[in-house]
Structure formats: structure tokens, C-alpha cells
Design a protein around this motif. Structure first.
Motif, PDB file in Angstrom:
ATOM      1  N   PHE A 119       0.826  -1.198   0.000  1.00  0.00           N
ATOM      2  CA  PHE A 119       0.000   0.000   0.000  1.00  0.00           C
ATOM      3  C   PHE A 119       0.867   1.257   0.000  1.00  0.00           C
ATOM      4  O   PHE A 119       1.884   1.331   0.688  1.00  0.00           O
ATOM      5  N   GLY A 120       0.444   2.250  -0.792  1.00  0.00           N
ATOM      6  CA  GLY A 120       1.088   3.556  -0.751  1.00  0.00           C
ATOM      7  C   GLY A 120       2.492   3.597  -1.289  1.00  0.00           C
ATOM      8  O   GLY A 120       3.289   4.447  -0.881  1.00  0.00           O
ATOM      9  N   GLY A 121       2.819   2.700  -2.226  1.00  0.00           N
ATOM     10  CA  GLY A 121       4.185   2.597  -2.735  1.00  0.00           C
ATOM     11  C   GLY A 121       4.353   3.129  -4.143  1.00  0.00           C
ATOM     12  O   GLY A 121       3.410   3.636  -4.761  1.00  0.00           O
ATOM     13  N   PRO A 122       5.577   3.005  -4.697  1.00  0.00           N
ATOM     14  CA  PRO A 122       5.870   3.484  -6.051  1.00  0.00           C
ATOM     15  C   PRO A 122       5.118   2.697  -7.125  1.00  0.00           C
ATOM     16  O   PRO A 122       4.502   1.654  -6.851  1.00  0.00           O
ATOM     17  N   ALA A 123       5.223   3.181  -8.357  1.00  0.00           N
ATOM     18  CA  ALA A 123       4.530   2.551  -9.488  1.00  0.00           C
ATOM     19  C   ALA A 123       4.888   1.073  -9.616  1.00  0.00           C
ATOM     20  O   ALA A 123       4.041   0.242  -9.942  1.00  0.00           O
ATOM     21  N   MET A 124       6.146   0.729  -9.330  1.00  0.00           N
ATOM     22  CA  MET A 124       6.589  -0.656  -9.485  1.00  0.00           C
ATOM     23  C   MET A 124       5.919  -1.598  -8.479  1.00  0.00           C
ATOM     24  O   MET A 124       5.913  -2.815  -8.662  1.00  0.00           O
ATOM     25  N   THR A 125       5.312  -1.050  -7.424  1.00  0.00           N
ATOM     26  CA  THR A 125       4.655  -1.895  -6.423  1.00  0.00           C
ATOM     27  C   THR A 125       3.163  -2.031  -6.668  1.00  0.00           C
ATOM     28  O   THR A 125       2.475  -2.692  -5.893  1.00  0.00           O
ATOM     29  N   GLY A 126       2.647  -1.447  -7.702  1.00  0.00           N
ATOM     30  CA  GLY A 126       1.223  -1.556  -8.013  1.00  0.00           C
ATOM     31  C   GLY A 126       0.731  -0.487  -8.960  1.00  0.00           C
ATOM     32  O   GLY A 126       0.453  -0.767 -10.110  1.00  0.00           O
ATOM     33  N   PRO A 127       0.626   0.758  -8.546  1.00  0.00           N
ATOM     34  CA  PRO A 127       0.604   1.156  -7.136  1.00  0.00           C
ATOM     35  C   PRO A 127      -0.799   1.025  -6.558  1.00  0.00           C
ATOM     36  O   PRO A 127      -1.775   0.998  -7.289  1.00  0.00           O
ATOM     37  N   PHE A 128      -0.876   0.938  -5.246  1.00  0.00           N
ATOM     38  CA  PHE A 128      -2.152   0.880  -4.540  1.00  0.00           C
ATOM     39  C   PHE A 128      -2.232   2.068  -3.591  1.00  0.00           C
ATOM     40  O   PHE A 128      -1.250   2.393  -2.924  1.00  0.00           O
ATOM     41  N   HIS A 129      -3.385   2.708  -3.520  1.00  0.00           N
ATOM     42  CA  HIS A 129      -3.553   3.794  -2.563  1.00  0.00           C
ATOM     43  C   HIS A 129      -3.350   3.272  -1.142  1.00  0.00           C
ATOM     44  O   HIS A 129      -3.743   2.154  -0.805  1.00  0.00           O
ATOM     45  N   GLY A 130      -2.732   4.120  -0.311  1.00  0.00           N
ATOM     46  CA  GLY A 130      -2.361   3.715   1.027  1.00  0.00           C
ATOM     47  C   GLY A 130      -3.396   4.011   2.085  1.00  0.00           C
ATOM     48  O   GLY A 130      -4.564   4.329   1.800  1.00  0.00           O
ATOM     49  N   MET A 131      -2.953   3.935   3.352  1.00  0.00           N
ATOM     50  CA  MET A 131      -3.869   3.920   4.488  1.00  0.00           C
ATOM     51  C   MET A 131      -3.770   5.136   5.403  1.00  0.00           C
ATOM     52  O   MET A 131      -4.327   5.121   6.491  1.00  0.00           O
ATOM     53  N   GLN A 132      -3.069   6.172   4.985  1.00  0.00           N
ATOM     54  CA  GLN A 132      -3.127   7.424   5.745  1.00  0.00           C
ATOM     55  C   GLN A 132      -4.329   8.205   5.225  1.00  0.00           C
ATOM     56  O   GLN A 132      -4.228   9.239   4.570  1.00  0.00           O
ATOM     57  N   ALA A 133      -5.489   7.642   5.520  1.00  0.00           N
ATOM     58  CA  ALA A 133      -6.758   8.109   4.969  1.00  0.00           C
ATOM     59  C   ALA A 133      -7.884   7.658   5.893  1.00  0.00           C
ATOM     60  O   ALA A 133      -7.671   6.878   6.818  1.00  0.00           O
ATOM     61  N   GLU A 134      -9.075   8.135   5.595  1.00  0.00           N
ATOM     62  CA  GLU A 134     -10.223   7.732   6.405  1.00  0.00           C
ATOM     63  C   GLU A 134     -10.720   6.336   6.048  1.00  0.00           C
ATOM     64  O   GLU A 134     -11.270   5.626   6.896  1.00  0.00           O
ATOM     65  N   LYS A 135     -10.522   5.920   4.796  1.00  0.00           N
ATOM     66  CA  LYS A 135     -10.939   4.593   4.342  1.00  0.00           C
ATOM     67  C   LYS A 135      -9.908   4.064   3.347  1.00  0.00           C
ATOM     68  O   LYS A 135      -9.160   4.833   2.748  1.00  0.00           O
ATOM     69  N   VAL A 136      -9.901   2.733   3.159  1.00  0.00           N
ATOM     70  CA  VAL A 136      -8.983   2.117   2.210  1.00  0.00           C
ATOM     71  C   VAL A 136      -9.657   0.920   1.543  1.00  0.00           C
ATOM     72  O   VAL A 136     -10.460   0.217   2.166  1.00  0.00           O
ATOM     73  N   ARG A 137      -9.336   0.736   0.262  1.00  0.00           N
ATOM     74  CA  ARG A 137      -9.725  -0.505  -0.427  1.00  0.00           C
ATOM     75  C   ARG A 137      -8.644  -1.545  -0.200  1.00  0.00           C
ATOM     76  O   ARG A 137      -7.460  -1.281  -0.438  1.00  0.00           O
ATOM     77  N   VAL A 138      -9.036  -2.719   0.263  1.00  0.00           N
ATOM     78  CA  VAL A 138      -8.090  -3.804   0.533  1.00  0.00           C
ATOM     79  C   VAL A 138      -8.263  -4.885  -0.534  1.00  0.00           C
ATOM     80  O   VAL A 138      -9.271  -5.589  -0.541  1.00  0.00           O
ATOM     81  N   PRO A 139      -7.305  -5.037  -1.468  1.00  0.00           N
ATOM     82  CA  PRO A 139      -7.383  -6.123  -2.436  1.00  0.00           C
ATOM     83  C   PRO A 139      -7.109  -7.471  -1.759  1.00  0.00           C
ATOM     84  O   PRO A 139      -6.404  -7.525  -0.749  1.00  0.00           O
ATOM     85  N   PHE A 140      -7.643  -8.539  -2.304  1.00  0.00           N
ATOM     86  CA  PHE A 140      -7.437  -9.881  -1.744  1.00  0.00           C
ATOM     87  C   PHE A 140      -7.671  -9.855  -0.232  1.00  0.00           C
ATOM     88  O   PHE A 140      -6.858 -10.342   0.563  1.00  0.00           O
ATOM     89  N   ALA A 141      -8.817  -9.297   0.136  1.00  0.00           N
ATOM     90  CA  ALA A 141      -9.092  -9.028   1.545  1.00  0.00           C
ATOM     91  C   ALA A 141      -9.200 -10.295   2.378  1.00  0.00           C
ATOM     92  O   ALA A 141      -8.936 -10.274   3.588  1.00  0.00           O
ATOM     93  N   HIS A 142      -9.557 -11.409   1.755  1.00  0.00           N
ATOM     94  CA  HIS A 142      -9.663 -12.674   2.492  1.00  0.00           C
ATOM     95  C   HIS A 142      -8.312 -13.104   3.062  1.00  0.00           C
ATOM     96  O   HIS A 142      -8.248 -13.872   4.019  1.00  0.00           O
TER      97      HIS A 142
END
Length: 406
Positions: A119-142
Motif C-alpha cells: 500500500f502507498g508505494g511506487p509505481a513498481m509496487t502496483g501502485p495501490f492507494h495507502g492507508m493514511q486516509a479515512e478509508k482504504v480498499r483492501v485487495p485480496f481481503a480474504h
């Protein structure tokens, strides 16, 4: 919603952004009650981990309540309180099934060879929005969420999202056995948890190397023997205190923003390496954007590695959990080879360790909050970042409360 957003090297802001939503059946949306600031976030702001996309929400540590679930997340219910794994993994591929969640074949949309998604990393890591926020989408949440048991507070749980697992992973990589003598380079949050974890694995002696007195005192409180590299040569001191042998295991918990000695006996050696250190900084951070004393890269990227290799006994093990970007190529390979050292390194497989560490906290074996120095409202996040970046006395680990915007 409000979130801490990366706009460029040396430029982060608290912005109003769109709320996340379910994009795939294996997603969840979590309303966050706790997030945190990590040294890895600083690498990206300082420019020592390049490739960040402007507009990316920062942060890879989170605790909160499930607000929405995708149809294929069958092991949770809306309203469950969860801690979110910093690294993202599918749970199905051969790597995940072997416990190498950080090397998941499917989580990173850049492909199997792209490496760790987080979460919240450079382009090479996804990128996925991070968690310094009020809400977050969690991929592969299971796979990427773990229920927080009754009796474990947000302050405890947030430290199990990344830094406690990473410290434990580092101690495990170091192959610590009962009675081993261990050196931990760096007494930031991960280094402090590496000390705790080394003790849990049976280390006989643990040395802690840093230059910040407040962090060294926290290390001493965890039972470590402390060495301030601005007051004494850390390698010479390790050798003297081990009768010339060196340590069995060393853990680099610093990474690319390592600094050299600016005072004491070790300063002389640093001056002799000034040109090499300057070359290394240019290699790892070709673009920087300091703001006064903030967002300044470390002045000796390979210093912790060099000291660790020098301080190890023959046939010892070096564990590297400090973050290094792909463009860094400096390592004392000749010295390591001629001492028959074992090198082990990588990104933490968080999902492997979080359930175990939650149980250690629930049962009172470990209280991780000894390392938590500040709890700040999200509205104060930028100021908190600046203080943490400067390593101001007492600023060791910062929890952010997303529900407290003002």
C-alpha cells in the motif's frame, strides 16, 4: 474523505480525495481507526525510493472496521475489526502457499517479476492507494486482513500491521539460535522490534547501534547493550565487547537512508569515504527536494551494511530488512565472501507473522506500545511527518487517527 497524498519528492499534502469502493469480488473497504507513519514513507518523500506517482495516498499500516465486502470474501463480516497486512498477497499462488506472501505472483499488476506489492508505494509496487486516509480498499481481503481479538487496542494493533512483523521477520532471517550474540543496526521502530524479536528467539546478547540517545535508551529498555556510533567506533566496540570475535548475527534495520558518524572516532573513517558516500547518494537519489532540514536523504547509503559485515564473526549471518531501492549497487561483497557470511534479506511476509504476533500481544507476552511515542490526529499529519523525518527527540513511532481530522 481526507488523506495524505504524495504530490512529488518533498511535497506531501492533506487533501480531499474520492472514497474507495469495491472494484473486484475479493476486495473490502475498511473504515480506518488507526494508521501510522513509517520510515519507508520517508524514503519516498526524500527521493531515495523513486517512481512514486503523484496523487498516490501514502501509508501502509492500518486498523479499522470493515464497511463493505466483495462477494468472494467469505471469512469476514461487515463490522469486523481488522488489522491490514502492509504487503498485498493473493493467497493462491505457489509463493503465497509457501509463506512468501511478499513475493506473490498475482497481487502486483505489473506482473510476476515485478516483486512486492504494498500500500502507498511506487509505481513498481502496483501502485495501490495507502492507508493514511479515512478509508482504504483492501485487495485480496480474504488474505490481507486479520481479525483483531478482544483485548488488543488500536495502539497495539497498528504496530502489528508492519513494524513488529518486519522486526520479527528480520530476527528470523538472521537465523538466531539460543544464546547467539546479535547486533541490530538502527534503533528506529523496526530496529527496536528486531531487538524484541531477537530476545523472543533466544538471543543471549543483543547490541543496538544508533546515534540518537532517545532511541538508544528505548533499546536499552528492551535489554540491549547500546553503542552510539557518534561517540565510539561501532565495529571496534563490537569486537572489544566480544573478545575480538564479532557477533553471530547482524540485522540491518536502517536501509538506504543510513548516515555516517559525524563525531567521535568513526568520523575519521567517514571522512576518508566521503567521495564514495557522495557517489552512493547520487546513485540512489538522483532527484531530491529538501525543504530546510526536512526531506534530506541519508549521507551514507551503505554505511549500515558495511558496519554489519565488518562486525560479524566468521560464518555469521546478515539479515537485511532495511529498504534499498533497485538502483543501489554498493555492497562489500569481497569482505562478506571471505568471511563465509550468509546473507538473507527481503520484504516481510506480513500475513505469515501477524496472527502469531497478535496472540503474543493478546496474552500479554509483548506490549508493543512501549515503542509508540505519539498519537496524532490526521489533521496534524504533515507536521507529524516533519517532526518524524527530523528524528526530533522523542519522535520514534507516530500513530495517526483518521477519524480525528481537526
Amino acid at each position: 474523505m481526507k488523506a495524505v497524498v504524495f504530490h512529488g519528492i518533498g511535497d506531501i499534502r492533506l487533501d480531499e480525495v474520492e472514497e474507495p469502493s469495491i472494484e473486484k469480488p475479493t476486495d473490502a473497504v475498511v473504515r480506518l481507526t488507526a494508521s501510522a507513519i513509517c520510515g519507508t514513507d520517508l524514503h519516498m518523500i526524500r527521493g531515495t525510493m523513486p517512481g512514486m506517482k503523484p496523487g498516490t495516498i501514502l501509508g501502509h499500516e492500518g486498523v479499522g472496521y470493515i464497511e463493505t465486502l466483495g462477494d468472494d470474501v467469505r471469512n469476514f463480516s461487515v463490522g469486523d475489526r481488522v488489522v491490514i497486512c502492509s504487503t498485498i498477497a493473493c493467497g493462491n499462488c505457489a509463493y503465497c502457499r509457501s509463506g512468501y506472501y511478499a513475493q506473490c505472483n498475482d497481487a502486483n499488476p505489473n506482473g510476476p517479476s515485478a516483486g512486492t506489492a504494498f500500500f502507498g508505494g511506487p509505481a513498481m509496487t502496483g501502485p495501490f492507494h495507502g492507508m493514511q486516509a479515512e478509508k482504504v480498499r483492501v485487495p485480496f481481503a480474504h488474505v490481507g486482513m486479520v481479525k483483531v481479538p478482544e483485548g488488543v487496542t488500536d495502539e497495539q494493533a497498528i504496530l502489528i500491521s508492519d513494524i513488529f512483523p518486519t522486526g520479527y521477520f528480520g530476527a528470523e532471517l538472521a537465523e538466531i539460535k539460543q544464546g547467539d550474540t546479535v547486533a541490530v543496526f538502527g534503533c528506529g521502530p523496526v530496529g527496536l522490534f528486531a531487538i524484541v524479536s531477537a530476545k523472543l528467539l533466544g538471543a543471549g546478547r543483543v547490541f543496538a547501534i544508533d546515534c540518537h540517545e532517545d532511541r538508544l535508551e528505548l533499546a536499552r529498555a528492551q535489554g540491549a547493550e547500546i553503542i552510539n556510533f557518534d561517540q565510539e567506533d561501532p565495529v571496534a566496540t563490537l569486537k572489544r565487547l566480544t573478545n575480538g570475535i564479532g557477533v553471530d548475527r547482524a540485522i540491518d534495520a536502517v536501509g538506504v537512508d543510513s548516515i555516517h558518524a559525524h563525531h567521535g572516532p568513526a568520523e575519521k573513517a567517514a571522512k576518508a569515504e566521503k567521495a564514495e558516500f557522495k557517489r552512493e547518494v547520487k546513485e540512489v537519489a538522483p532527484k531530491t527536494n529538501p525543504d530546510g532540514d526536512n526531506w534530506v536523504p541519508g549521507d551514507a547509503p551503505a554505511q549500515a551494511l558495511l558496519w554489519a559485515v565488518e562486525g560479524l564473526a566468521k560464518a555469521g549471518t546478515l539479515s537485511i530488512i532495511g529498504v534499498y531501492p533497485q538502483q543501489m549497487k554498493t555492497f562489500p561483497i569481497g569482505m562478506a565472501m571471505n568471511k563465509n557470511l550468509t546473507l538473507k534479506m527481503g520484504n516481510c511476509n506480513h500475513r505469515k507473522y501477524i496472527p502469531k504476533l497478535l496472540e503474543l500481544v493478546r496474552t500479554g507476552v509483548v506490549d508493543p506500545t512501549a515503542i509508540l511515542s505519539h498519537v496524532e490526529p490526521m489533521g496534524s499529519a504533515i507536521d507529524a511527518y516533519r517532526n518524524f523525518d527530523l528524528r526530533k527527540p522523542g519522535w520514534v513511532k507516530v500513530e495517526l487517527e483518521p477519524s480525528q481530522i481537526q
